[in-house]
Write an enzyme that holds these catalytic residues in place. Structure first.
Site, PDB file in Angstrom:
ATOM      1  N   TYR A  52      30.159  24.197  42.057  1.00  0.00           N
ATOM      2  CA  TYR A  52      31.374  25.137  43.012  1.00  0.00           C
ATOM      3  C   TYR A  52      31.584  24.321  44.376  1.00  0.00           C
ATOM      4  CZ  TYR A  52      30.566  29.121  39.671  1.00  0.00           C
ATOM      5  OH  TYR A  52      30.365  29.953  38.781  1.00  0.00           O
ATOM      6  N   LEU A  64      37.610  41.099  36.425  1.00  0.00           N
ATOM      7  CA  LEU A  64      39.501  41.145  36.499  1.00  0.00           C
ATOM      8  C   LEU A  64      40.329  40.034  35.815  1.00  0.00           C
ATOM      9  CD1 LEU A  64      39.402  43.059  40.239  1.00  0.00           C
ATOM     10  CD2 LEU A  64      39.610  43.766  38.474  1.00  0.00           C
ATOM     11  N   ARG A  76      40.076  37.131  36.674  1.00  0.00           N
ATOM     12  CA  ARG A  76      40.989  35.739  37.406  1.00  0.00           C
ATOM     13  C   ARG A  76      42.083  36.515  38.191  1.00  0.00           C
ATOM     14  NH1 ARG A  76      39.542  34.108  33.073  1.00  0.00           N
ATOM     15  NH2 ARG A  76      37.623  32.633  32.944  1.00  0.00           N
ATOM     16  N   GLY A  77      42.703  37.648  38.972  1.00  0.00           N
ATOM     17  CA  GLY A  77      43.290  38.181  39.247  1.00  0.00           C
ATOM     18  C   GLY A  77      44.556  39.037  38.579  1.00  0.00           C
ATOM     19  N   SER A  94      44.328  42.695  37.911  1.00  0.00           N
ATOM     20  CA  SER A  94      43.420  43.771  39.481  1.00  0.00           C
ATOM     21  C   SER A  94      44.783  43.981  39.814  1.00  0.00           C
ATOM     22  CB  SER A  94      43.850  42.346  40.209  1.00  0.00           C
ATOM     23  OG  SER A  94      44.982  41.650  41.085  1.00  0.00           O
TER      24      SER A  94
END
Length: 334
Positions: free
Chosen positions: A56, A209, A211-212, A215
């Site tokens: 990452y 979620l 990746r949003g 959300s």
């Protein structure tokens, strides 16, 4: 903070873990100071499980977590548990070139992670994706050697199917499987989740979620910034996005009736799947973290769960969860 246990062999962890990937990679707009403040806020709230990957941000995320732990109060630092994925091969241009699960590579990756994290051990260690050229027994066996030496406490798996889970578990004790699991990514319920439960392996669920996407904060006309990998994700493309956001609108009605946010309902649904499932929330800011933690206060009864699953049926999402090239690396999908 509520707690759960990572399988029959793993540690006790907070009921929600913090996925730190977005603080360093794949999403645009991460702020270092806010990221550190968010990790500190999570530790203050009782979150113990911090999830990362050595790839990452080319090691940036591990360095960030190391700094956050180094500057946190001693009591918070001592409770923190690190979950690290390894094995992804990258280049200086940010490209991806496969996975390396050879025992020598496992030892090499671990040595660098320990240095970046500033710790003498990693609590849960796992290869991010199966190396197709190396039997999982060899990769897991190498992690087991690190356990014997004290550099790793527990062995995890990531994005693998039922057969691989069984082979790995026959090699060494497995604490948990990290895999995507959400209202719109429920494929593990068919074969993978029954297998982990049979073997006493927990699930740390990422992408709760999506990746949003679910959300409640992702607008229909939102323009993604350069460098945001969602611009290439099938579920965020054109008509797929609009149809998936129709599901979010249906979920919003239930959330309003419960006096909760859409994100809190989506996280609470994952929490309801069982004591062996630990959701990872990918909050990059303190306000999003606070919202996610609010899911712990949401109670869903049988009628609520039926309404949620009626609004967002299994397999209702449109589009794969990764682009085709990345789907090809998922042992869990084959």
């Amino acid at each position: 903070m509520q707690t759960r246990t990572l399988g029959s062999t793993g540690p006790q962890v907070s009921a929600l873990g913090l996925g730190c990937m977005g603080m360093s990679a794949l999403y645009a707009g991460a702020d270092r100071a806010e990221s550190l403040a968010t990790i500190h806020a999570a530790l203050e709230a009782g979150v113990t499980l911090l999830d990362t990957g050595d790839f990452y941000g080319m090691g940036h995320n591990e360095l960030l977590i190391g700094e956050a732990l180094r500057t946190a109060p001693a009591a918070h630092r001592e409770r923190a548990l690190t979950s690290v994925k390894f094995g992804a091969l990258r280049d200086a241009d940010g490209g991806w070139s496969g996975y390396d699960g050879r025992p020598a590579a496992v030892r090499n990756f671990a040595a660098y992670s320990l240095q970046r994290l500033g710790t003498d051990h990693i609590d849960v260690y796992r290869i991010a994706r199966v190396d197709p050229d190396v039997p999982i027994e060899e990769t897991v066996g190498a992690i087991a050697e690190l356990v014997e030496k004290g550099y790793v406490r527990h062995i995890g798996l990531s994005e693998v199917g039922a057969d691989t889970i069984r082979r790995a578990a026959a090699t060494a004790p497995i604490a948990d499987l990290q895999i995507e699991y959400s209202l719109i990514s429920r494929g593990i319920e068919r074969e993978i989740l029954p297998t982990t439960r049979e073997l006493g392996i927990a699930v740390t669920a990422y992408g709760v979620l999506s990746r949003g996407l679910i959300s409640g904060h992702f607008g229909r006309d939102r323009q993604l910034a350069p460098g945001d990998f969602r611009a290439f994700s099938p579920r965020f493309q054109g008509e797929n996005l609009q149809r998936n956001l129709d599901l979010v609108d249906a979920l919003r009605k239930i959330a309003e009736q419960k006096g909760a946010s859409v994100a809190q309902i989506a996280i609470a649904w994952v929490l309801s799947r069982g004591e062996d499932v630990v959701p990872l929330v990918g909050a990059r800011r303190r306000d999003r973290l606070a919202e996610a933690l609010g899911a712990l206060e949401v109670t869903l009864d049988a009628a609520d769960l039926a309404a949620i699953e009626g609004a967002v049926p299994a397999d209702a999402a449109v589009g794969d969860r990764y682009p085709a090239a990345q789907m090809a690396h998922l042992d869990s999908e084959r």
